[in-house]
Structure formats: C-alpha cells, structure tokens
Design a protein around this motif. Structure first.
Motif, short mmCIF file in Angstrom:
data_model
loop_
_atom_site.label_atom_id
_atom_site.label_comp_id
_atom_site.label_asym_id
_atom_site.label_seq_id
_atom_site.Cartn_x
_atom_site.Cartn_y
_atom_site.Cartn_z
N LEU A 301 0.62 -1.29 0.38
CA LEU A 301 -0.21 -0.16 -0.02
C LEU A 301 1.12 1.09 0.03
O LEU A 301 -0.06 2.64 -0.53
CB LEU A 301 -0.77 0.21 1.35
CG LEU A 301 -2.09 -1.30 0.85
CD1 LEU A 301 -2.83 -1.16 1.95
CD2 LEU A 301 -2.78 -0.57 0.09
N ILE A 302 1.80 1.16 0.48
CA ILE A 302 2.86 2.26 0.54
C ILE A 302 3.29 2.91 -1.44
O ILE A 302 3.13 4.47 -1.42
CB ILE A 302 4.49 1.77 0.96
CG1 ILE A 302 4.89 3.09 1.42
CG2 ILE A 302 5.08 1.24 -0.37
CD1 ILE A 302 4.45 4.25 2.38
N VAL A 303 2.75 1.97 -2.22
CA VAL A 303 2.53 2.20 -3.90
C VAL A 303 1.81 3.71 -3.60
O VAL A 303 1.73 4.44 -4.32
CB VAL A 303 2.15 1.12 -4.54
CG1 VAL A 303 2.22 1.72 -5.50
CG2 VAL A 303 3.59 0.26 -4.26
N ALA A 304 0.35 2.84 -3.12
CA ALA A 304 -0.43 4.14 -3.04
C ALA A 304 -1.04 5.40 -2.55
O ALA A 304 -0.46 6.40 -3.03
CB ALA A 304 -1.69 3.28 -2.63
N LEU A 305 0.46 5.14 -1.61
CA LEU A 305 0.69 6.60 -0.35
C LEU A 305 1.43 8.01 -1.30
O LEU A 305 1.10 8.44 -1.71
CB LEU A 305 1.01 6.36 0.68
CG LEU A 305 0.67 5.49 1.28
CD1 LEU A 305 1.34 5.50 2.93
CD2 LEU A 305 -0.83 7.19 2.67
#
Length: 527
Positions: A301-305
């Motif tokens: 989910l860090i990619v989304a952030l």
C-alpha cells in the motif's frame, strides 16, 4: 511498581535518524503555536494578504493593517511591521531556547538563545532555523561540559556568582563563534538545500519527494526531513512570496484519507472495521500515524501513498498554491486555516486529488489480494494487532491514536494480557505526584494522564497531581513516572528516585487500576 522491559533491538541507521528527527521535532513542536500565530499575521497583513494593500478584502485595507505587515505606509514612511521580526528573530530564538533547554535546562536555553542571535545576525537576514537548531543545543552542551570542570568545588555562597558568570562567558563566546563561523556555514547549507529544492520545483520534479517522504512517515523518519528541511525552506519561501507548497509535501492529509477510505470499503477483518474511525482521527484530527499500521500490515500500500502524495504535490505546483506557514497537526482544518489567499482552489484540489489517487491505487491492491487476505485473517496470520505493535516499535513509544485502534479492534485483550503478567511491587514512599512521560510530552502522554486522572477522581482520590511531560523535562520531583516500555530506561536515568511503571498501552492499561489501588491503600493507612 517497577516493571523492567528490554527495548527492541537497535535499528541501526533507522534508529539514529529517528532519534535525530525526534530531537528536531522536540525543538519545533513546542513552538508550533508561534508558527501558527505568524502564519495568521502573514496571511492577513502582508501586501497580498487578505487585508493587505493588494489583498482581496478592500473594505479592511486600512493603514494600520499595512503597518502590521510591514512596508511603506501611505505617508511614505518605511515600517518594519510584525511579519519580518517574528520570522527572522523570534521563531529561531524560540527554537534555540527550546533546544538548549532540552540539553541543560533553563540555563541551557538561555545561552542557546544568545548564541542563536549570533547566527541570525551573522547570516544577514537569512531565516536561520537550521542555525538555531545547531547553536541552541551545542551551546547548552558546551555550558554543561564547562561546568563539570568545577562541579562540587565551588565554595558555599559563591555558587550563583560562578553559575551566572560561567553561563555569561559561554554565551558570549558562543555568540561570537556563531556570528563569525557558524552563520556562514549554515547560510551555505541553507542555500544548497534551497537550491536543490528550487531545482526540483523549476523542473517539475518536486513530486518525486513523495518517494522519500511517504515511506519515511510510516517508519517515523519524517521529522528529520519535515522539521529539518521543509519547514525552514518553506518559511523562507513564504516570507518572500507569501506561500509555499513545501508545507504540504508531508502534511497533506489526502493520501492517508484515501488509504483509510479504501480499506473501509475493500479491506477485510479488523482493519476494515477500524478504518472509518481512523479516517476521522487522521483527516480531521491531523494524527497521521493512525494509518501506519494498515501499511505495515500490507506494505504494498506504500505505492498508493506515494502516488497520492506525488499527485497532491503536483497539483499545488500546477496551481502555484501553498500555505503561509506549517500546518501542524496535518488536519484539514489546519491546512485550510494556513492556506494563502488565492490558493484555496489549488490546496483543496491537492487534498481531493491525492485522496482520490491513493483510494484508486489502494482499491486495486486490496481487490487483487482479497482472497489471500481473507485466508490469512481466518488463519490468524499477520494480524492487525501485530501491525500496531510494529508501528509503536518504529515510533519508539506508545500513542493514544494507535491505542485507540487497538482498543476498538477485537485484539484489545491481547495488549491487556501482555501487561497483567508483569511483576508489581508496593511503593515505598507516598505517591502525591504522578507524571506521564514520553518523547514530546504531549499527545499520548496527555491522553494517559487524562485516563488516570479520571480513575483517581472516581476513586475519591483528590490530592494526587497527574501531569504529562517530555522525558527530557523530568526534574526529579515526581513520585511515580509512567512511560511506554521502550522509554522506561531513559525515564529512570532522568528521575531515578521515582517509582517507575512501564505500560504497553497508554489508553487502557490495567496498570492504572493497580496504581489507583496502591494510592488508595496508602490513604487508608494514613487515615
């Protein structure tokens, strides 16, 4: 009632950077109110401010407002105003004083503030936040070292004389050193950092900063970047142009909001159940750390952030929008209050777009792994409680926001069970002063103090004071000190004579009932 705990193994460079960031934050955060005040003055009274000479509210453009902002008055007189002196002198001096006090108490703060004036004046008008962050603690440390030379050797009656003159001489030499040597160095460093940021902005590459900032936030490494780089440079840019997008690189609540909304809709198990409440705390309260456990539970989910953060920064760059001062905490209310005149469209869009991009990317990630996530949830693998524990370990202390997540999830009993097995001893002296201590002395410790105060009140105990402080401010007067487990050893070093209680959870620890019972028994014995 002392419980011993072994701090987690050191994280090497990460831990050192985290400690450095915590120290920087400790200098800046207590002075955020002054930054907000300066931001409001700037937003209102500079030439392009709401009631400034070129501002949008013509009915309020009277001579006094222009004088508050500085510049040329209608009769041709040059007026300094409030904006320039506050940002050039007051704020760096406050930071230096706070840093010096963290190192060597009030006297360290005083000599640190004097040294800061040397670096401020020597830098010829450059905003010397970085210089103050260096001069304040270093001067206090120098005073501490110097006074060790004659500690315990001064004849009775001469202590005040020696202390005052030693501090005065240290401040004198530190101010000279700061003026002639430190100021040019810090001005060079500030120019280099400013040039690097300007290079990125001019070439449209500033959104790439999110590649560093968003992962750093989850690991609690962002303070060194935000308070050490973005706040000083953003403030310099705001003084020159009336606004800066640098204030929103880290503080934008959009990416976290988009992530939590996506988990509310597409998540599974406890994470999905707690995400709506976390969204309210994060978006409106400005406590960004509540979404960190969700990322640690699913690191992809860090990619989304990153995508959301970069989108928000790009939006502000396109609309040439920004804030007049730092927004702290990163609440949507704080962001809107500090938004520069004429920047509301761009800032609001930056929040909405960053939230939307993060939501879309997060939804795709969650849907792609939904079956695996459901299977792991049923098998009890990689629980949300584990992610909260890892987040608190990264932070190095407990948090009222994270504790609230734990308490609202099905795994709340796990944290309580971990504490009930700890050994308990009876205090050997009356308990009249209880201190909750954490790194910053606010937030989590304030919430814990409130919980214990209420418990004392319900038990009819009214003569025990319960306050919250930073560990660095423990002065040895507390009878009982309550800290998060990783911080107990530091608290013992600051206040060795107190009873020390270690807790995992500042919000709902069973240790509080034990403390109340112990104090009640003392009162019954004294009756």
């Amino acid at each position: 009632m002392t419980t011993t705990s072994t701090p987690p193994a050191g994280g090497g460079v990460r831990v050192r950077v985290q400690r450095f960031g915590t120290f920087l934050s400790g200098m800046v955060m207590p002075n955020i109110a002054a930054f907000i005040a300066w931001g409001l003055i700037t937003a209102l009274f500079i030439d392009t401010g709401w009631v400034g000479q070129d501002g949008p509210i013509e009915a309020w453009q009277w001579a006094d407002s222009r004088m508050l902002g500085g510049g040329i008055t209608p009769d041709g007189t040059e007026w300094t105003g409030l904006v320039g002196p506050i940002i050039t002198y007051l704020l760096p001096t406050l930071i230096a004083y706070t840093g010096g006090r963290m190192v060597f108490g009030v006297r360290g703060g005083v000599v640190g503030a004097v040294a800061a004036m040397g670096v401020i004046v020597g830098a010829s008008g450059t905003i010397m936040f970085l210089g103050a962050m260096v001069a304040g603690p270093l001067t206090a440390l120098a005073l501490k070292w110097v006074e060790k030379l004659w500690a315990g050797k001064v004849r009775a009656g001469f202590e005040m004389l020696v202390d005052n003159f030693s501090a005065g001489f240290v401040a004198f030499f530190a101010a000279l050193a700061a003026f002639f040597w430190l100021a040019p160095v810090m001005k060079f460093v500030t120019d280099v950092l400013g040039g690097a940021v300007g290079f990125l902005v001019d070439r449209g590459l500033i959104p790439l900063a999110s590649i560093i900032v968003e992962p750093a936030k989850v690991l609690f490494l962002n303070n060194a970047i935000n308070h050490g780089v973005f706040t000083p440079l953003g403030t310099q840019e705001s003084l020159e142009t009336g606004k800066s997008l640098l204030f929103l690189v880290e503080a934008n609540p959009g990416p976290g909001a988009g992530l939590l909304l996506a988990i509310s809709v597409f998540g599974v198990g406890i994470a999905r159940g707690t995400a709506p409440g976390a969204f309210i705390i994060q978006f409106f309260g400005g406590i960004h750390e509540v979404y960190f456990p969700y990322v640690l539970a699913k690191p992809l989910l860090i990619v989304a952030l990153i995508a959301g953060g970069a989108s928000g920064v790009a939006t502000n760059a396109i609309f040439n929008s920004g804030l007049v001062a730092a927004a702290s905490p990163g609440s949507i209310f704080a962001v809107l209050i500090q938004t520069a005149p004429g920047s509301h469209l761009g800032v609001i869009l930056s929040v909405i777009i960053s939230a939307g991009v993060t939501f879309a990317v997060s939804a795709a990630i969650l849907l792609a792994s939904r079956k695996r996530d459901l299977a792991r949830e049923q098998a009890g693998e990689g629980t949300f409680e584990d992610a909260i524990a890892r987040t608190e370990a990264n932070k190095g202390k407990s948090s009222e926001a994270l504790s609230g997540l734990r308490a609202s999830g099905a795994a709340a009993a796990t944290g309580a069970a971990a504490e009930t097995g700890a050994a308990t001893a009876t205090a050997t002296k009356p308990i009249q002063s209880v201190v909750f201590a954490c790194d910053a002395g606010m937030g989590s410790s304030a919430m814990g103090a409130s919980v214990l105060r209420n418990k004392f009140k319900k038990a009819g105990i009214e003569d025990v004071t319960v306050v919250n402080k930073a560990i660095a401010n423990l002065d040895g007067t507390a009878d009982l000190v309550i800290t998060q487990q990783q911080l107990t050893d530091r608290a013992k070093a600051q206040n060795p004579d107190a009873v020390h209680v270690s807790v995992d959870n500042f919000m709902n620890s069973p240790k509080y009932d034990e403390v109340v019972e112990m104090v009640r028994k003392q009162h019954d014995a004294d009756a």
